[in-house]
Scaffold this active site. Structure first.
Site, short mmCIF file in Angstrom:
data_model
loop_
_atom_site.label_atom_id
_atom_site.label_comp_id
_atom_site.label_asym_id
_atom_site.label_seq_id
_atom_site.Cartn_x
_atom_site.Cartn_y
_atom_site.Cartn_z
N GLN A 143 -49.47 -94.30 -105.41
CA GLN A 143 -48.78 -95.02 -106.68
C GLN A 143 -47.39 -94.44 -106.55
O GLN A 143 -46.50 -95.20 -107.07
CB GLN A 143 -49.40 -94.21 -108.14
CG GLN A 143 -50.56 -94.89 -108.32
CD GLN A 143 -51.82 -94.00 -108.01
OE1 GLN A 143 -51.88 -93.20 -106.82
NE2 GLN A 143 -53.23 -93.99 -108.52
N ASN A 179 -53.90 -85.06 -115.28
CA ASN A 179 -53.15 -86.23 -114.74
C ASN A 179 -53.46 -86.48 -113.15
O ASN A 179 -54.29 -85.66 -113.08
CB ASN A 179 -51.62 -85.72 -114.84
CG ASN A 179 -50.53 -86.97 -114.52
OD1 ASN A 179 -50.74 -88.08 -115.11
ND2 ASN A 179 -49.43 -86.63 -113.66
N LYS A 180 -52.76 -87.37 -112.60
CA LYS A 180 -53.31 -87.73 -111.29
C LYS A 180 -53.42 -86.54 -110.45
O LYS A 180 -52.74 -85.51 -110.60
CB LYS A 180 -52.06 -88.42 -110.96
CG LYS A 180 -52.05 -88.93 -109.45
CD LYS A 180 -53.60 -89.67 -109.01
CE LYS A 180 -53.99 -90.77 -109.87
NZ LYS A 180 -55.35 -91.14 -109.78
N GLY A 208 -52.68 -96.28 -115.03
CA GLY A 208 -51.56 -95.66 -115.95
C GLY A 208 -52.21 -95.55 -117.30
O GLY A 208 -52.49 -96.67 -117.84
N ALA A 209 -52.46 -94.37 -118.03
CA ALA A 209 -52.96 -94.08 -119.18
C ALA A 209 -52.59 -95.19 -120.15
O ALA A 209 -53.45 -95.97 -120.69
CB ALA A 209 -52.96 -92.97 -119.71
N ASP A 249 -53.06 -88.44 -118.44
CA ASP A 249 -53.92 -89.09 -119.13
C ASP A 249 -54.68 -88.75 -119.92
O ASP A 249 -55.25 -89.55 -120.63
CB ASP A 249 -54.95 -89.35 -117.61
CG ASP A 249 -54.31 -90.30 -116.51
OD1 ASP A 249 -53.43 -89.62 -115.69
OD2 ASP A 249 -54.65 -91.54 -116.57
N ARG A 282 -62.82 -97.07 -116.79
CA ARG A 282 -62.37 -95.70 -116.33
C ARG A 282 -62.57 -94.48 -117.25
O ARG A 282 -62.34 -94.62 -118.48
CB ARG A 282 -61.02 -95.95 -115.90
CG ARG A 282 -60.84 -96.82 -114.57
CD ARG A 282 -59.38 -96.65 -114.14
NE ARG A 282 -59.18 -95.51 -113.28
CZ ARG A 282 -58.05 -95.04 -112.84
NH1 ARG A 282 -56.90 -95.60 -113.12
NH2 ARG A 282 -57.81 -93.91 -112.01
O1 MRU Z 1 -55.25 -93.51 -111.46
P1 MRU Z 1 -53.98 -94.02 -112.01
O2 MRU Z 1 -52.90 -94.51 -111.26
O3 MRU Z 1 -54.35 -94.87 -113.22
O4 MRU Z 1 -53.36 -92.65 -112.76
C1 MRU Z 1 -52.12 -92.64 -113.48
C2 MRU Z 1 -51.69 -91.22 -113.89
O5 MRU Z 1 -52.19 -90.32 -113.34
C3 MRU Z 1 -50.50 -91.35 -114.51
O6 MRU Z 1 -49.49 -90.26 -114.14
C4 MRU Z 1 -50.85 -91.17 -116.24
O7 MRU Z 1 -51.60 -92.16 -116.34
C5 MRU Z 1 -49.65 -91.21 -116.95
S1 MRU Z 1 -48.99 -92.84 -116.99
C6 MRU Z 1 -47.74 -93.01 -118.12
#
Ligand code: MRU
Length: 361
Positions: free
Chosen positions: A203, A254-255, A54-55, A244, A96
């Protein structure tokens, strides 16, 4: 689970006995285990392997990674401290690639190091730890502000679809997208949530479903390919997701799967909201095409936790993020307010006003 200063019962990162502890998100919800870290390399590995994800949470972890390394090296020779700190920044930056909050936090910590270059190493280390604590506290404040702004967009009785986990677990606490939902619930609105399971790392199924259930917020889990059907049936009235990295033209990374949800939302005339702190906006990337998209190990697609369902040797793609064009975003929700139909000019104005206010502090 009782609400805390973090905005929910869960502490994603915490400082204990001169170490960073992070809840291991790879094993949630089956196990609630904290792993502890005492070096930048250790924290970088925690980010890479998604113990923390999560960012905004990644940004906080990186800030602590820098502080831990400074504390570890502060008693030794100065040359070793200086070169060790450079190595710490490098290893964390490689952990990352997509969430810009990682690089934002590293820059913030670097500017502390630079502003204190003449100071003794123990003084720099103490100051870096204070900055890491402030990064965490500020993230929770921002999420609460974002929640209050975003809650106004969500009507009583709404069923909200969210993708991935943009909750307390993805941040220092309270969450971005889930912060908006929490805030709407706290204001007395009856809100229910549809959580996409979010293949391949799950997630949504493992983290969002667990986090909302802990807080007693009604949540229903679906597989990713059910979203279109439920939208067509009129069962979803709004989508709220996190981000992200937001490009200068308001394209949103985003994801993986977020773009698909945004296209479906537009097809069904459902508002698609993105909640993120200003630290997720990257003015240096002109548009979404320039955002680096992480490609993860194919093993995440061919199976899960030791169970393999795909044939041996099969070719696999595993991009971890996608880009939703700005034109599909109904509004961007930040700690400074809501920007409807965000575009390049509105993003530039937001960043300008944020920078001006930061200078007043
Ligand atoms: O691969 P991840 O689990 O780090 O990806 C997270 C996401 O895509 C979230 O939607 C994003 O980081 C926003 S978190 C507030």
């Amino acid at each position: 689970m009782a609400a805390t200063a973090h905005g929910s019962g869960v502490e994603t990162l915490r400082w204990r006995d001169a170490r960073l502890e992070m809840i291991d998100q790879r094993v949630l919800p089956a196990e609630i285990v904290y792993r502890d870290y005492d070096s930048a390399a250790g924290v970088a590995e925690g980010i890479r392997s998604m113990v923390v994800r999560g960012a905004p949470a990644i940004g906080c972890a990186a800030a602590y990674g820098v502080a831990l390394e400074a504390l570890r090296l502060a008693g030794g020779p100065r040359a070793q401290f200086d070169s060790g700190m450079e190595a710490a920044f490098r290893v964390l930056a490689r952990s990352r690639p997509t969430a810009v909050n990682l690089f934002w936090a590293l820059e913030r910590m670097r500017s502390v190091v630079q502003s204190m270059s003449a100071a003794p190493a123990p003084g720099i280390a103490a100051r870096l730890l204070a900055e890491a604590h402030e990064t965490l506290a500020e993230d929770i404040r921002n999420n609460r502000a974002m929640g209050a702004h975003g809650a106004a967009l969500i009507k009583d009785g709404t069923t909200v679809l969210t993708h991935c986990n943009a909750g307390a677990l993805a941040t220092a606490g309270y969450g971005t997208a889930l912060g908006v939902i929490r805030s709407a619930v706290e204001s007395g609105k009856r809100i229910s949530v549809i959580a996409d399971e979010t293949r391949p790392f799950l997630q949504g199924a493992r983290l969002t479903a667990w986090e909302l259930a802990q807080d007693g917020i009604p949540v229903t889990l679906i597989t990713d390919n059910m979203a279109g059907h439920l939208m067509k049936q009129g069962e979803i009235q709004a989508v709220v997701v996190g981000a992200d990295r937001v490009a200068a033209n308001a394209d949103v990374a985003n994801k993986i799967g977020t773009y698909m949800v945004a296209v479906l939302a537009r097809r069904h005339d459902i508002p698609f909201y993105v909640a993120c702190p200003i630290s997720t906006i990257d003015a240096n990337v002109p548009n979404g095409d320039a955002i680096p998209i992480e490609e993860r190990d194919g093993a995440e697609v061919t199976g899960y936790q030791g169970v393999r369902w795909a044939p041996e040797g099969i070719k696999v793609r595993n991009p971890a993020f996608d880009v939703t064009p700005a034109e599909l975003v109904s509004a961007l929700i930040t700690e400074r307010g809501v920007i409807a139909a965000p575009d390049r000019a509105k993003i530039a104005a937001l960043l300008k006003s944020a920078a001006t206010r930061a200078n007043w502090k």
